[in-house]
Every structure is written in C-alpha cells, then in structure tokens.
Scaffold this active site. Structure first.
Site, PDB file in Angstrom:
ATOM      1  N   HIS A   1      19.123  16.206 -12.916  1.00  0.00           N
ATOM      2  CA  HIS A   1      17.860  16.794 -13.885  1.00  0.00           C
ATOM      3  C   HIS A   1      16.939  17.124 -13.370  1.00  0.00           C
ATOM      4  O   HIS A   1      16.595  17.812 -13.155  1.00  0.00           O
ATOM      5  CB  HIS A   1      17.257  15.807 -15.576  1.00  0.00           C
ATOM      6  N   GLU A   2      16.450  15.577 -12.952  1.00  0.00           N
ATOM      7  CA  GLU A   2      15.452  16.439 -11.637  1.00  0.00           C
ATOM      8  C   GLU A   2      15.643  16.825 -10.760  1.00  0.00           C
ATOM      9  O   GLU A   2      14.625  17.712 -10.393  1.00  0.00           O
ATOM     10  CB  GLU A   2      14.653  14.693 -11.490  1.00  0.00           C
TER      11      GLU A   2
ATOM     12  N   HIS B   1      14.984  20.514 -11.666  1.00  0.00           N
ATOM     13  CA  HIS B   1      13.891  20.665 -11.784  1.00  0.00           C
ATOM     14  C   HIS B   1      12.957  20.816  -9.522  1.00  0.00           C
ATOM     15  O   HIS B   1      12.681  22.238  -9.044  1.00  0.00           O
ATOM     16  CB  HIS B   1      12.717  19.675 -11.922  1.00  0.00           C
TER      17      HIS B   1
ATOM     18  N   HIS C   1      14.593  24.337  -8.390  1.00  0.00           N
ATOM     19  CA  HIS C   1      13.496  25.321  -8.362  1.00  0.00           C
ATOM     20  C   HIS C   1      13.099  25.675  -7.985  1.00  0.00           C
ATOM     21  O   HIS C   1      12.634  27.272  -7.902  1.00  0.00           O
ATOM     22  CB  HIS C   1      13.187  25.202 -10.540  1.00  0.00           C
TER      23      HIS C   1
END
Ligand SMILES: [Zn+2]
Length: 692
Positions: free
Chosen positions: A467-468, A471, A474
């Site tokens: 998940h991290e 980020h 991105h």
C-alpha cells in the site's frame, strides 16, 4: 556552529545524520522570512505578467521552506526526543501563521488573477495553467475574497470550528479514559485472552484494587467483545462504548451540543463562501462532482451489497442458534459469534503464515513487481540517514537514469510514531538549474528482527508495505515538472488512495505470493492450502462490513447537505433513516454513534467519509485491467504483471500527478467511467444474488 544541514541546496540530499534540534529552530524561522519576502515580491503589481517573474521565485523560496519543514516533521515522527519535539513545536505556530497569511494574501491573489487574465496565460503549459487555476480556487476557499463583516465573521467561524473539533475529540478521549469496569469474580472472565487479563489485572492493581479493570480502549474492548463468554459482561461493555460522550453516558463529556454547533458553523462557513451547503464546498476540491453523485454511488453499492449482508447475518444467526444456543442474537453478541464462526470455518494461524514472509524476500519480490510493471530498478544508495534502521534506495529507469530517492524505515522502535505512511521531502521539478528528482520517505512499524532471526512480516504487514509503496511510486514516478501539480500537492483527496490500494491487490495474487515467500527455515514458498484458507477468510462478512461503511458514508453526506445546522434529534433521525435504508443490524435506541465519530467531527472527513469506498472502487477497477490482460500459465496460474498495462497505468495515472482531474486520468487509463463490478467481485459479491 557548522553549516546548518537543513539549509543545504535543494538539489543535494540532506545530511540527515547531521541534523540537530537547534538546526530546526534556526533554519525554519529564517526560511519563513525568506518565503514571506518572496511572497511580497511576487505580489508587486509592477512585475511583468509571466510565470518566470511571479511564480518561479516564489516556488524557489517555498520549496526550500517546505523541504526543511518536511524533514523536521519526519525526524519528529521517527526519532522523537524531547529536544526534537520542543524544536518542532517551537516552530509550529510560525508555520501555521505563515500558511494562513499566504492563503489570505490579497496582493498575491490579485497577481494570480492578473496572470490568468493576461495573454501570457494561454502560453503556459497545461500543468502550469492548472496550477494557476487550483491556486485561485484555494485562495477563494480560504476566504480571500470576503470583505468587511463577512471577513471578520469568517475568521471567528474558523477559530470556533477549530476549538469545537478539538473539544469534541477531548470529550471522546476523556469519556473513554473515565470509563472502567472493575471485575472481582473471575468466573465472569472466561474466554478472554490471557494477555488482556494480565493487562487488566495490572490496571486494577495500579489504582489499588484487586481484580481486573476492563476499559473501552481498543486493546481491551475488542478482545473482550470477541472472546468473553459472559453475555451480560459483553452487554455492559457494549453499552459503555455505544454511549461514549453522549447524553446516555457520563454527562460531563456529552458531545450533543458540539455536534449541533459544528454543523451550524460548517453550514454558515460554506454559505459565506457562496456554497449551498458544506458538502458542496468540500466537493469543490474532490474527484466526485456533487453530493447527489456520491449518494447515487453509495446507494448503488448498497443495493448490490445488501443481499450479501443479509446472508452474512442469516448465517451468523443460524450458527449462534445451532452451535451456541443463542436464539435471539443481540448487537453485543455479534463480534463474539463472528469470531466463533470464523474459527470454525477458516482456522489458520497467522503465525504459521508469517514464517514464509521474510523481510528480505518480500522486499525483493516487491521490487520485482514494481520493476516488471513500470520498467524501473531499485538499488541501494549510500546516503546519510537518521537511524541505523533506515536506508536509502535509488530508483532508475531502464536506461539507468535516476528518477528519485526512496528512504525506507521499516521497524518499530522507541520514539517512533506508530502506523505506516509516506511523505514527500521534495518534489520533482524542472527549474533553471535543471531537473530535480523527488525524495520520498516510506515509514512502517514492523517488529524488528530478533537476535539471529530475520524480520518476519504478517500478511497484513505485507499488504501495508505494498500500500505504502503505491503512494511512494505515485511521487517517485511522476513526470510533472512543477511541484504545484505534483501528486501529493494536487491530486484530489478522494483519488489519492488509488495507487496505494491498487498495489495491495498483488498481495492476494497467487503468482506474486509465490515470489514473495520463502519459509524462514525450509526456504519453501507458501503452500497452496494455506493460501486458499487466507483467501477464503479474506471476504468473511464482507457484505455486512461494506454496508456498515456505506451507512457511515450516507449519514455523513446527508447531515452535511443542508443549508443550516441540525438539532441533535434531527441528526439521530437522519441516522435512523439511513439505517432503515441500508443497515442489516439495527442497534438499540440508546446507541449514540455520532457522538464518538471523530472522523467527521474532529478529523478531516466531514462530507468525505465516502472516499474510502470511492477509492476502493477505483483501485479495484484499475486492477481489473491487469486481470483482463493476465496470461494463464500451463498450471492454470495467472500472471497479472502485464508490462503493457503497467506502462499505461504509469502513463495515465502515476506520471500525470495532478496535471489533470483524476476522473480524466481514470477514463484515459480504463477507456470508460469507473465500474463497481471489480470491487464487488474481489469482495466475493459478484453474482446478482447470493446462493444461500
Ligand atoms: Zn494510504
């Protein structure tokens, strides 16, 4: 004193090992002063109307300030000491004051407007035009256009809102702190895990009692509700939690009046800024267009989830009656019965699973996934860090060009804030000095390796890491040349979880799991039967859970869609209506859920709770593009790491940051509007009607 490392040129990596608390205290005020002067210069109406004259120098000053402040905040979060905390807190008021001052700077606002209305505007790149538009919007939302009484009233409302939110959260915390249940008869404690009882016994002893002190804090409340066999005990605890900070609980901490106050102030604030309601104002900066669109989205999802929620509840009732002799299932039985049903159906040991996920293998596997999807490499980078646990990585494209720097800091330790998050130190920028690449921190709190044993991750930890990393990618894979349109600065709040939740999907993909796992002793990959059990447990009660999230989201949107405040009776009536519409479990009439709903009343989620489901739909639908492109191997195993689809995801979603609205980026990637189907399918709710 030697040179202040926080004042190092923006193009160099910071020397984290050299940063001392006094560097924070001297750098931040100096950088704020520089930034203030830059704002005043940019606001000079005599300047030529061009990006280079007005915005470029402003960006130079503000990125130096925000880089240093980001580094200070990072150290405060991960290597907290009283000295760092003091230095950070000493600078905080000046930072807040500076931000408010810039947001309300009429001269700067006028300058952006003049630039927008000038002939130079049409010549700007798409990303620069969008930065100007977003800046104008944010100026308006901070109240810059208000005059006279309205301006004064707006300031009063902002202060009152901040105080009321703060008080709401204090009441909720104090109400929990002051609630306790002292048990002296150990016959009532059957089923509760030993470590929870040990804590409870120590808790009683600390206040001079014998027996066990039960509290409403999650590490106590949750296991008691899940495991205590004493039904009356569960009811007592449930009633305590359900009435926190309300007229039904300790009257000192009743949040009723604060809820009324907050809703009235929010309605007034949005009216001052020219909006029909608070929800309209909030959605101005979101991917979702209107409250009506959000309501329609939530109701469509509810209609699909409802039969599954009903099935979940029917199964629970049936199990409670047959196996536990409970023929009138009550709300305080639900966590207990659910746990028994889960054990009966999906028993497997998290600890067994953990033996397969060694940190080194998981990281290697993650880097492989990222490499195959986006054609990049991650390699270790020698750079000074803030703690021995931390390490730096260089991310490079296929030609070996550096795209950015990623700091990883994965283990829990004293002085480190709990949880997992990603933050950006500096954004990509193409400026006068050339290309500056992004720098990103990825922080987790995994159990550190013990002597002679590598760090082992739970499957949840692995999901968190993926998940991290979404980020982080991105920010790292952005091709946006202006920081003002970088992903974290300008992607809409309800779309920012798209890349992160997207990455989570790979943690459930059999072929990927095979590459992520090597048993710590035997070196074997995760066996199929264990994987099948994990997969079956994944969607346990997904119907009921989804309906609950929708219930909260609908309630949130409906109370914020009015042009005036609501009485607490109207708030409760709205919740009742929502429950009649979507809930399968209806709590007792004394239940006071809104009074402890800090997300809405003390956090930033007012008129925004829907974004959890919104982003899940986007990310599941994006992943479905990879499922559609997957190749089936000879053994039936599918491979979703499709390079062409990865390339499109990179080009249309990750690399564009906030240069265009997220809805456009999604359509560009998927070729159509988002669809609910993939999330429903991943949640085990694919058929029109569930089989009973
Ligand atoms: Zn996230």
């Amino acid at each position: 004193m030697s040179l202040n490392p926080l004042l190092a040129p923006i193009s160099s990596l910071l020397d984290y090992a050299a940063i001392r608390p006094e560097h924070i205290e001297s750098a931040i005020p100096a950088l704020i002063e520089d930034a203030r002067q830059a704002v005043e210069r940019a606001a000079d109406p005599a300047l030529p109307l061009s990006w280079n004259a007005i915005i470029e120098p402003l960006e130079d000053a503000s990125e130096r300030l925000w880089r240093a402040w980001s580094a200070a905040g990072h150290l405060n979060s991960v290597v907290n000491t009283p000295e760092i905390r003091n230095a950070y807190n000493a600078c905080l008021p000046a930072i807040t004051a500076y931000s408010t001052w810039v947001g309300l700077h009429r001269g700067l606002y006028a300058q952006y407007r003049r630039l927008r209305d000038s002939s130079a505007y049409a010549e700007l790149s798409a990303s620069r035009r969008r930065i100007v538009e977003l800046a104008l919007r944010d100026f308006r939302l901070s109240g810059v256009e208000l005059e006279g009484e309205a301006r004064e009233r707006y300031t009063v409302i902002s202060d009152e809102l901040a105080q009321a939110s703060q008080k709401f959260s204090e009441n909720a915390l104090d109400a929990v702190d002051h609630w306790e249940l002292l048990i002296t008869d150990d016959a009532r404690l059957g089923g509760i895990p030993a470590d929870v009882l040990e804590e409870a016994r120590a808790g009683a002893e600390a206040v001079g009692h014998t027996g066990w002190k039960l509290t409403l804090k999650m590490p106590c409340y949750l296991p008691v509700m899940q495991h205590a066999r004493d039904r009356a005990l569960r009811e007592q605890m449930y009633r305590g939690y359900a009435t926190i900070a309300s007229d039904q609980g300790d009257a000192r901490y009743d949040n009723s009046a604060l809820i009324e106050r907050l809703l009235a102030l929010r309605a007034e604030e949005s009216a001052l800024l020219g909006y029909a309601c608070f929800a309209d104002m909030r959605l101005e900066t979101r991917m979702a267009d209107t409250p009506a669109q959000v309501l329609e989205f939530l109701r469509a999802l509810a209609a699909r989830a409802r039969p599954y929620g009903e099935r979940d509840l029917a199964e629970l009732r049936e199990f409670a009656e047959r196996e536990l002799g409970l023929d009138d299932l009550q709300p305080w039985d639900i966590p207990f019965v659910s746990e028994r049903l889960r054990e009966a159906r999906y028993a497997y040991s998290e600890e067994d699973v953990r033996q397969y996920f060694t940190e080194a293998r998981v990281l290697e596997g993650l880097f492989e996934v990222v490499g195959r999807l986006f054609d990049v490499r991650l390699s270790p980078l020698a750079a000074p860090v803030w703690h021995d646990d931390a390490r730096a990585c260089d991310i490079q494209d296929s030609e070996g060009r550096s795209l950015g720097t990623l700091y990883l800091d994965l283990y829990a330790r004293q002085g480190k804030q709990s949880g997992a998050w990603v933050d950006s130190e500096r954004s990509r920028r193409r400026g006068p000095a050339g290309l500056q690449t992004p720098v990103v921190y990825l922080t987790c709190n995994f159990s550190r390796p013990s002597a002679g044993r590598p760090c082992l991750l739970t499957h949840d930890d692995v999901i968190t890491l993926f998940h991290e990393s979404g980020h982080a990618l991105h920010a790292l894979l952005s091709r946006v040349d202006d920081p003002g349109a970088s992903p974290f600065a300008s992607v809409e709040w309800d779309a920012i979880e798209l890349p992160s939740q997207f990455m989570e999907n790979f943690c459930w993909e059999w072929s990927v799991i095979q590459s992520l796992t090597r048993h710590v002793d035997t070196g074997e990959a995760l066996p199929r039967d264990l994987y099948d059990k994990m997969l079956a447990a994944r969607n346990f009660q997904s119907g009921m859970q989804m309906l609950r999230q929708i219930e909260f989201s609908l309630f949130d949107m409906l109370i914020h869609r009015r042009n005036a405040g609501l009485s607490i009776a109207e708030v409760m009536a709205t919740l009742d209506e929502v429950r009649r519409e979507v809930a399968v479990i209806v709590p007792p009439s004394w239940h006071r859920f809104p009074h402890n709903f800090s997300h809405l009343f003390a956090g930033g989620y007012g008129a925004g709770y829907y974004s959890y489901k919104w982003a899940e739909v986007l990310s599941a639908d994006a992943y479905a593009a990879f499922e559609e492109a997957a190749v089936q191997g000879a053994d039936g195993t599918r491979d979703t790491l499709d390079a062409a689809t990865g390339r499109r995801f990179l080009d249309e979603i990750l690399a564009v940051g906030g240069v265009r609205p997220a809805a456009e980026s999604f359509r560009a990637f998927r070729g159509r509007e988002p669809s609910l189907e993939a999330l429903l399918r991943h949640s085990g709710m694919a058929d029109e009607a569930p089989a009973h």
